[in-house]
Design a protein around this motif. Structure first.
Motif, PDB file in Angstrom:
ATOM      1  N   GLN A  30      37.671  51.868  34.182  1.00 21.37           N
ATOM      2  CA  GLN A  30      37.359  51.195  35.446  1.00 21.37           C
ATOM      3  C   GLN A  30      38.588  51.094  36.347  1.00 21.37           C
ATOM      4  OE1 GLN A  30      35.620  47.211  36.100  1.00 21.37           O
ATOM      5  NE2 GLN A  30      33.860  48.031  34.980  1.00 21.37           N
ATOM      6  N   SER A  34      38.860  52.760  39.939  1.00 25.09           N
ATOM      7  CA  SER A  34      39.260  51.930  41.075  1.00 25.09           C
ATOM      8  C   SER A  34      40.415  52.585  41.822  1.00 25.09           C
ATOM      9  CB  SER A  34      39.661  50.528  40.608  1.00 25.09           C
ATOM     10  OG  SER A  34      38.548  49.848  40.091  1.00 25.09           O
ATOM     11  N   ILE A  55      30.077  47.402  40.869  1.00 21.97           N
ATOM     12  CA  ILE A  55      30.567  46.348  39.980  1.00 21.97           C
ATOM     13  C   ILE A  55      30.630  45.040  40.774  1.00 21.97           C
ATOM     14  CG2 ILE A  55      31.879  47.912  38.491  1.00 21.97           C
ATOM     15  CD1 ILE A  55      34.433  47.108  39.984  1.00 21.97           C
ATOM     16  N   ASN A  63      40.447  44.455  38.769  1.00 25.76           N
ATOM     17  CA  ASN A  63      40.955  45.833  38.716  1.00 25.76           C
ATOM     18  C   ASN A  63      42.130  46.007  39.676  1.00 25.76           C
ATOM     19  OD1 ASN A  63      38.820  46.234  36.986  1.00 25.76           O
ATOM     20  ND2 ASN A  63      37.655  47.530  38.384  1.00 25.76           N
TER      21      ASN A  63
END
Length: 126
Positions: A30, A34, A55, A63
Motif C-alpha cells: 500500500q 501510494s 482506501i 501511508n
C-alpha cells in the motif's frame, strides 16, 4: 491460448519491487502504491489519494506519514513525500514528492526504461 510470459517484463517488475524493499524490508505494498499514485499526480490531496486507491482517508494519511520524514511514534519515515496544508482550504493536505522522492522515482524509471532501451527507442523513432 494465453500469451507467453515475457520474462524480461516479470524481471522488471521484480526489480521495481526490490527497489521498494531496499527502502524498507517490511514496506507494505500500500505504501508503494501510494508513492506511485503521488508520483503520477504530484500535488494530490490525501482525500484524492484515498479515492484513487479505494482506501479510507485515515489509511491514506498513515501511508503518507510513513512515506514522509516522520512516521508515527517519532520513528523516522522514508522522506519521499511531504504533506502541506492547502493555503486555500486549511483542512486539506496537499502531498508532493521531496527531492529524495524525485530521486527514487528516477531510479524506478531507470529500471523500467534503462538507458540502453531509451537509445534504441530514439533510433527507431528517428
Amino acid at each position: 491460448m494465453p500469451n507467453a510470459v515475457r520474462h524480461d517484463e516479470v524481471a522488471t517488475v521484480v526489480q521495481v519491487l526490490e527497489a521498494f524493499r531496499k527502502l524498507d524490508p517490511d514496506l507494505p505494498i500500500q505504501y508503494a502504491l501510494s508513492f506511485m499514485t503521488i508520483a503520477q499526480s504530484d500535488g494530490i490531496s490525501i482525500g484524492e489519494l484515498a479515492e484513487r486507491l479505494a482506501i479510507a482517508q485515515s489509511s491514506a494519511s498513515r501511508n503518507v506519514a510513513a512515506l514522509s520524514r516522520w512516521h508515527s511514534f517519532g520513528k523516522a519515515g522514508l522522506d519521499l513525500v511531504q504533506a502541506q496544508e492547502d493555503p486555500r482550504e486549511r483542512r486539506r493536505k496537499i502531498v508532493t514528492l521531496t527531492d529524495q522522492g524525485r530521486a527514487f522515482l528516477a531510479d524506478l524509471r531507470a529500471i523500467v526504461n534503462p538507458p540502453d532501451n531509451r537509445r534504441a527507442a530514439a533510433v527507431k523513432s528517428a
